[in-house]
Design a protein around this motif. Structure first.
Motif, PDB file in Angstrom:
ATOM      1  N   LYS A  32      -5.258   5.903  -3.375  1.00  0.00           N
ATOM      2  CA  LYS A  32      -5.669   4.520  -3.171  1.00  0.00           C
ATOM      3  C   LYS A  32      -4.755   3.806  -2.182  1.00  0.00           C
ATOM      4  O   LYS A  32      -5.206   3.010  -1.353  1.00  0.00           O
ATOM      5  CB  LYS A  32      -5.679   3.757  -4.495  1.00  0.00           C
ATOM      6  CG  LYS A  32      -6.823   4.103  -5.422  1.00  0.00           C
ATOM      7  CD  LYS A  32      -6.803   3.224  -6.661  1.00  0.00           C
ATOM      8  CE  LYS A  32      -7.962   3.553  -7.587  1.00  0.00           C
ATOM      9  NZ  LYS A  32      -7.944   2.697  -8.803  1.00  0.00           N
ATOM     10  N   GLY A  33      -3.465   4.076  -2.274  1.00  0.00           N
ATOM     11  CA  GLY A  33      -2.520   3.418  -1.384  1.00  0.00           C
ATOM     12  C   GLY A  33      -2.777   3.770   0.073  1.00  0.00           C
ATOM     13  O   GLY A  33      -2.784   2.895   0.950  1.00  0.00           O
ATOM     14  N   ASP A  88      -6.210   2.201   1.136  1.00  0.00           N
ATOM     15  CA  ASP A  88      -6.160   0.748   1.296  1.00  0.00           C
ATOM     16  C   ASP A  88      -5.398   0.354   2.558  1.00  0.00           C
ATOM     17  O   ASP A  88      -5.774  -0.604   3.240  1.00  0.00           O
ATOM     18  CB  ASP A  88      -5.522   0.104   0.066  1.00  0.00           C
ATOM     19  CG  ASP A  88      -6.365   0.306  -1.187  1.00  0.00           C
ATOM     20  OD1 ASP A  88      -7.474   0.856  -1.078  1.00  0.00           O
ATOM     21  OD2 ASP A  88      -5.904  -0.095  -2.277  1.00  0.00           O
ATOM     22  N   ALA A  89      -4.339   1.099   2.875  1.00  0.00           N
ATOM     23  CA  ALA A  89      -3.588   0.815   4.109  1.00  0.00           C
ATOM     24  C   ALA A  89      -4.480   1.009   5.327  1.00  0.00           C
ATOM     25  O   ALA A  89      -4.454   0.208   6.271  1.00  0.00           O
ATOM     26  CB  ALA A  89      -2.362   1.723   4.193  1.00  0.00           C
ATOM     27  N   CYS A 107       0.828  -1.209   0.000  1.00  0.00           N
ATOM     28  CA  CYS A 107       0.000   0.000   0.000  1.00  0.00           C
ATOM     29  C   CYS A 107       0.860   1.256   0.000  1.00  0.00           C
ATOM     30  O   CYS A 107       0.582   2.222  -0.728  1.00  0.00           O
ATOM     31  CB  CYS A 107      -0.930   0.012   1.209  1.00  0.00           C
ATOM     32  SG  CYS A 107      -2.185  -1.287   1.208  1.00  0.00           S
ATOM     33  N   LYS A 108       1.925   1.247   0.794  1.00  0.00           N
ATOM     34  CA  LYS A 108       2.806   2.421   0.876  1.00  0.00           C
ATOM     35  C   LYS A 108       3.503   2.687  -0.449  1.00  0.00           C
ATOM     36  O   LYS A 108       3.804   3.841  -0.789  1.00  0.00           O
ATOM     37  CB  LYS A 108       3.851   2.207   1.976  1.00  0.00           C
ATOM     38  CG  LYS A 108       3.296   2.278   3.388  1.00  0.00           C
ATOM     39  CD  LYS A 108       4.415   2.047   4.400  1.00  0.00           C
ATOM     40  CE  LYS A 108       3.874   2.066   5.831  1.00  0.00           C
ATOM     41  NZ  LYS A 108       4.945   1.784   6.829  1.00  0.00           N
ATOM     42  N   ARG A 112      -3.808  -6.062  -3.307  1.00  0.00           N
ATOM     43  CA  ARG A 112      -2.648  -5.800  -2.459  1.00  0.00           C
ATOM     44  C   ARG A 112      -1.917  -7.099  -2.095  1.00  0.00           C
ATOM     45  O   ARG A 112      -0.691  -7.115  -1.979  1.00  0.00           O
ATOM     46  CB  ARG A 112      -3.078  -5.059  -1.190  1.00  0.00           C
ATOM     47  CG  ARG A 112      -3.693  -3.688  -1.447  1.00  0.00           C
ATOM     48  CD  ARG A 112      -2.818  -2.793  -2.299  1.00  0.00           C
ATOM     49  NE  ARG A 112      -3.432  -1.490  -2.528  1.00  0.00           N
ATOM     50  CZ  ARG A 112      -2.947  -0.568  -3.364  1.00  0.00           C
ATOM     51  NH1 ARG A 112      -1.849  -0.819  -4.066  1.00  0.00           N
ATOM     52  NH2 ARG A 112      -3.573   0.587  -3.522  1.00  0.00           N
ATOM     53  N   TRP A 148      -4.870   8.627   6.010  1.00  0.00           N
ATOM     54  CA  TRP A 148      -5.976   8.663   5.057  1.00  0.00           C
ATOM     55  C   TRP A 148      -6.829   9.905   5.247  1.00  0.00           C
ATOM     56  O   TRP A 148      -7.264  10.528   4.269  1.00  0.00           O
ATOM     57  CB  TRP A 148      -6.828   7.401   5.197  1.00  0.00           C
ATOM     58  CG  TRP A 148      -8.190   7.512   4.580  1.00  0.00           C
ATOM     59  CD1 TRP A 148      -9.393   7.421   5.204  1.00  0.00           C
ATOM     60  CD2 TRP A 148      -8.494   7.742   3.188  1.00  0.00           C
ATOM     61  NE1 TRP A 148     -10.423   7.583   4.308  1.00  0.00           N
ATOM     62  CE2 TRP A 148      -9.909   7.773   3.056  1.00  0.00           C
ATOM     63  CE3 TRP A 148      -7.719   7.928   2.045  1.00  0.00           C
ATOM     64  CZ2 TRP A 148     -10.552   7.988   1.842  1.00  0.00           C
ATOM     65  CZ3 TRP A 148      -8.362   8.141   0.831  1.00  0.00           C
ATOM     66  CH2 TRP A 148      -9.756   8.165   0.737  1.00  0.00           C
ATOM     67  N   ILE A 158      -9.780  -4.941  -3.298  1.00  0.00           N
ATOM     68  CA  ILE A 158      -8.628  -4.225  -2.744  1.00  0.00           C
ATOM     69  C   ILE A 158      -7.658  -5.193  -2.096  1.00  0.00           C
ATOM     70  O   ILE A 158      -6.442  -5.156  -2.337  1.00  0.00           O
ATOM     71  CB  ILE A 158      -9.106  -3.164  -1.729  1.00  0.00           C
ATOM     72  CG1 ILE A 158      -9.698  -1.965  -2.449  1.00  0.00           C
ATOM     73  CG2 ILE A 158      -7.955  -2.717  -0.814  1.00  0.00           C
ATOM     74  CD1 ILE A 158     -10.431  -0.994  -1.541  1.00  0.00           C
ATOM     75  N   ASP A 182       2.246   2.489  -3.297  1.00  0.00           N
ATOM     76  CA  ASP A 182       1.295   3.188  -4.162  1.00  0.00           C
ATOM     77  C   ASP A 182       1.160   4.611  -3.636  1.00  0.00           C
ATOM     78  O   ASP A 182       0.575   4.846  -2.577  1.00  0.00           O
ATOM     79  CB  ASP A 182      -0.049   2.459  -4.124  1.00  0.00           C
ATOM     80  CG  ASP A 182      -1.069   3.059  -5.079  1.00  0.00           C
ATOM     81  OD1 ASP A 182      -0.840   4.178  -5.577  1.00  0.00           O
ATOM     82  OD2 ASP A 182      -2.109   2.410  -5.312  1.00  0.00           O
TER      83      ASP A 182
END
Length: 312
Positions: free
Chosen positions: A147-148, A151-152, A140-141, A246, A208, A242, A143
């Protein structure tokens, strides 16, 4: 089955007098309602040889011998867990028929008094290791788009708070008290619970929120390919995609969103949290449900098996 029951065509009942409609209306929207509707469809199609569906089947006409025959069919064609889910739906619709005055109490009690299908199977899903969880977060990081970050935060809450997919997408910004570090979650059966967002989960969610902003609305939002936020609620299927994406990026073996919830329960128990506390954190109605999520038993058996040495 055809020798046991004769199905007569009937005029459609209004929704408030239809046992299936009334039973399903009492369930939570989403997965529970869809699952039990599917279960009732299976029974209705089987008994009527495809002539009736769940919503037009005369459930009030079923008696003990019919339900016993249905149970026998389910036991012979399904895993015991699936068969018992179908029987639970059947009992629910019979209860609705009785409460609507379409069955008398004696007929209802006899029809509903069939035992569950006994059996034992390996627990579903798997535990997610800390190394796999770390790899997911690193994916995730990597990205750099919104989105990254989103998603994290989703993965962090699903593991750190043991959230279901439907609970994740049902969250609003107002449900998060950043000062107290608590998250108000709407669980199954319209039951609310407070989850505590700590350490890495809190940091992921804060990151986020810096991207999302402070506007009211859903906590998690869809993100376009161009990186623009869409101000509407996500779907449960989106959460599934998602995690699949990932996991592939991180080189992690396939896992489901619910595996993060299973790992939440297992890891808390492994670290010494008592099962009643874990039950409340997970939002389970029964401790027995929490116990089924525990994967420590398999780890203990694996460790014991490793003590033996095969001379090969």
């Amino acid at each position: 089955m055809n020798e046991l029951i004769t199905i007569e065509a009937q005029s459609p009942r209004p929704a408030d007098q239809n046992p299936a409609a009334v039973y399903l209306a009492g369930l939570s929207e989403g997965t529970s309602r869809r699952t039990m509707l599917g279960a009732l469809e299976q029974v209705a199609r089987y008994v009527s040889q495809g002539r009736f569906g769940a919503m037009d089947f005369p459930w009030q006409g079923l008696r003990y011998q019919h339900v016993q025959a249905i149970r026998s069919h389910l036991a012979n064609t399904m895993k015991h867990t699936t068969a018992n889910k179908v029987l639970a739906a059947l009992r629910g619709v019979l209860r609705a028929a009785w409460r609507l005055g379409l069955m008398d109490a004696e007929d209802y009690q006899r029809a509903a008094d069939v035992p569950c299908v006994r059996g034992e199977s390996l627990p579903a899903g798997r535990a997610v290791s800390h190394a796999e969880l770390r790899a997911l977060m690193e994916a995730c990081k990597a990205d750099q788009s919104p989105k990254g970050t989103r998603d994290a935060a989703i993965i962090a809450l699903m593991y750190g708070c043991g959230l279901r997919r439907a609970e994740v997408i049902g969250l609003d910004l107002a449900d998060y008290d950043q000062g107290e570090g608590t998250l108000r979650v709407q669980g199954k059966g319209r039951k609310q619970r407070l989850c505590h967002v700590t350490n890495g989960a809190a940091r992921a969610l804060t990151a986020w929120l810096r991207t999302r902003g402070k506007a009211a609305g859903p906590l998690f939002l869809p993100v376009t390919k161009a990186g623009d936020l869409q101000w509407r609620r996500m779907t449960t299927q989106a959460v599934y995609y998602i995690l699949a994406r990932r996991a592939k990026e991180a080189g992690v073996e396939h896992l489901s969103p619910h595996d993060l919830r299973r790992s939440f329960v297992s890891d808390l128990l492994d670290m010494g949290a008592d099962i009643v506390t874990v039950q409340r954190l997970a939002g389970h109605a029964q401790v027995t449900t929490t116990a089924r999520y525990d994967r420590r038993g398999e780890a203990a058996k694996r460790q014991a098996a490793a003590m033996l040495r095969v001379p090969f």
